[in-house]
Enzyme design. Structure first.
Site, short mmCIF file in Angstrom:
data_model
loop_
_atom_site.label_atom_id
_atom_site.label_comp_id
_atom_site.label_asym_id
_atom_site.label_seq_id
_atom_site.Cartn_x
_atom_site.Cartn_y
_atom_site.Cartn_z
N ASP A 1 -2.34 3.16 4.21
CA ASP A 1 -3.48 2.25 4.27
C ASP A 1 -3.08 0.92 4.89
O ASP A 1 -1.90 0.51 4.85
CB ASP A 1 -4.09 2.03 2.89
CG ASP A 1 -3.11 1.44 1.88
OD1 ASP A 1 -1.97 1.94 1.81
OD2 ASP A 1 -3.49 0.50 1.15
N GLU B 1 -1.74 0.94 -1.37
CA GLU B 1 -0.76 -0.13 -1.58
C GLU B 1 -1.36 -1.50 -1.30
O GLU B 1 -1.05 -2.46 -1.99
CB GLU B 1 0.47 0.09 -0.68
CG GLU B 1 1.68 -0.75 -1.07
CD GLU B 1 1.70 -2.15 -0.48
OE1 GLU B 1 2.45 -3.02 -0.98
OE2 GLU B 1 0.94 -2.41 0.49
#
Length: 375
Positions: free
Chosen positions: A68, A133
């Site tokens: 991500d 994250e």
């Protein structure tokens, strides 16, 4: 293009803004399965994660990272479309180029090269990959680690691909991180007209001296691995928007980045002692994002330092500076953790980029670490 650069571009093309993955992990999984990895897909909520392992026994070196990325902001501010990778004058532009799709590409191709040369390598190679994250980080690495604990599979060493470098790849590696403790403080007063302050109680005026004391407090002096603990106010919210109304409450958001010299409980107690000394009417909620951790000199640090010296020709600096990372979820369970990745000058910025030569250097460093730990 080199295999590393080609894979980095393929990952950047996928607009995987947290918690979306947009096929990044499938691309990685296909590459890993092709060289003998056994993959466990571990979705939690709306987050994609996977654990991949090659080898049956012996010590485990895990590559950890995230697919991500943070939002781009106004795409019109970018020199090139953020999800259309562009190479210009030896620089790769695109969201995630440095944080951390470049690292993921270097990890995959380093392992591919290592396995081609050492198909019967001792020990195990693993990947722990998440798409959570950059966000709230509640359905990502922390839950994969719990799954690993349940399956008695915590790795011995973990190499996180966070962009640790400052000017050259490998000049800094993170062998630990400070803890992060946030607070939401609401101080109560009495709303009233600014022309009649005797009939009101301004909570901003009340909290200001307390915040000054908190900011001036020496929480600790740090140690060999950590700087001193810091207190910072990040947001204050109060008032109705009118210029003639004394507010009834003020909300203050603050954060401690703390060392191993002080505990969470000590920070809480000392903070509330200062607040009570100022006789505030308040409510306080705490949020612990992560405890501090440190990986002292040992096999992983030694392998990283020596690999950087041999490949890049520089002496690296060990550091615990910067924000938190997913290493905070892995290190408490006895795993040695270091972070090693590209130069971090443009991460989370418009026109995020990385030098394509740096990606090749990083790939060689990763492969050399594999050779030192598992050859």
């Amino acid at each position: 293009m080199s295999p590393t650069l080609d894979l980095a571009c393929e990952l950047i093309k996928r607009p995987s803004v947290t918690p979306a993955d947009e096929g990044c992990q499938q691309l990685m999984i296909e590459r890993l399965e092709a060289i003998g990895f056994c993959v466990s897909r571990l979705p939690f909520g709306d987050v994609n994660n996977f654990w991949a392992v090659r080898g049956d026994s012996g010590p485990t070196l895990c590559f950890a990272g995230h697919t991500d990325v943070v939002p781009t902001g106004p795409e019109g501010d970018w020199q090139h479309p953020p999800f259309s990778p562009c190479i210009e004058d030896g620089i790769l532009y695109g969201r995630g180029a440095a944080d951390m799709k470049g690292s993921l590409a270097a990890m995959i191709t380093a392992v591919e090269d290592f396995v081609a040369a050492q198909p019967k390598h001792p020990g195990q190679i693993a990947f722990l990959i998440t798409s959570d994250e950059e966000g709230v980080a509640i359905n990502g690495t922390v839950k994969v680690v719990q799954w690993l604990l349940d399956n008695h599979s915590i790795p011995d060493w973990c190499l996180v691909g966070e962009p640790s470098s400052t000017k050259r790849v490998g000049d800094v590696i993170k062998n630990g991180r400070r803890g992060s403790l946030g607070g939401e403080l609401v101080v109560k007063g009495i709303q009233g007209h600014v022309a009649y302050p005797q009939l009101a109680d301004n909570p901003i005026h009340r909290v200001a001296p307390a915040l000054a004391d908190l900011a001036a407090e020496c929480w600790d002096n740090g140690n060999h691995f950590f700087p001193a603990t810091s207190f910072q106010v990040s947001n204050m919210h109060s008032g109705t928007g009118a210029t003639n109304v004394i507010p009834g409450t003020v909300q203050v958001l603050f954060n401690f980045r703390f060392s191993t010299e002080v505990t969470v409980e000590q920070l809480k107690v000392r903070t509330e002692t200062i607040l009570k000394r100022h006789r505030l009417d308040y409510e306080l909620q705490w949020h612990l994002s992560g405890q501090p951790f440190i990986t002292e000199e040992g096999p992983l640090v030694e392998a990283a330092v020596n690999s950087i010296r041999e490949v890049a020709g520089i002496e690296t600096k060990l550091s615990t500076a910067g924000g938190t990372s997913d290493g905070r979820f892995i290190a408490p369970h006895g795993c040695q953790v270091v972070e090693l990745g590209p130069v971090n000058a443009t991460i989370h910025k418009v026109n995020e980029c990385t030098n394509i030569d740096d990606l090749e250097v990083l790939q060689k460093i990763y492969r050399r670490i594999l050779e030192k730990l598992l050859f």
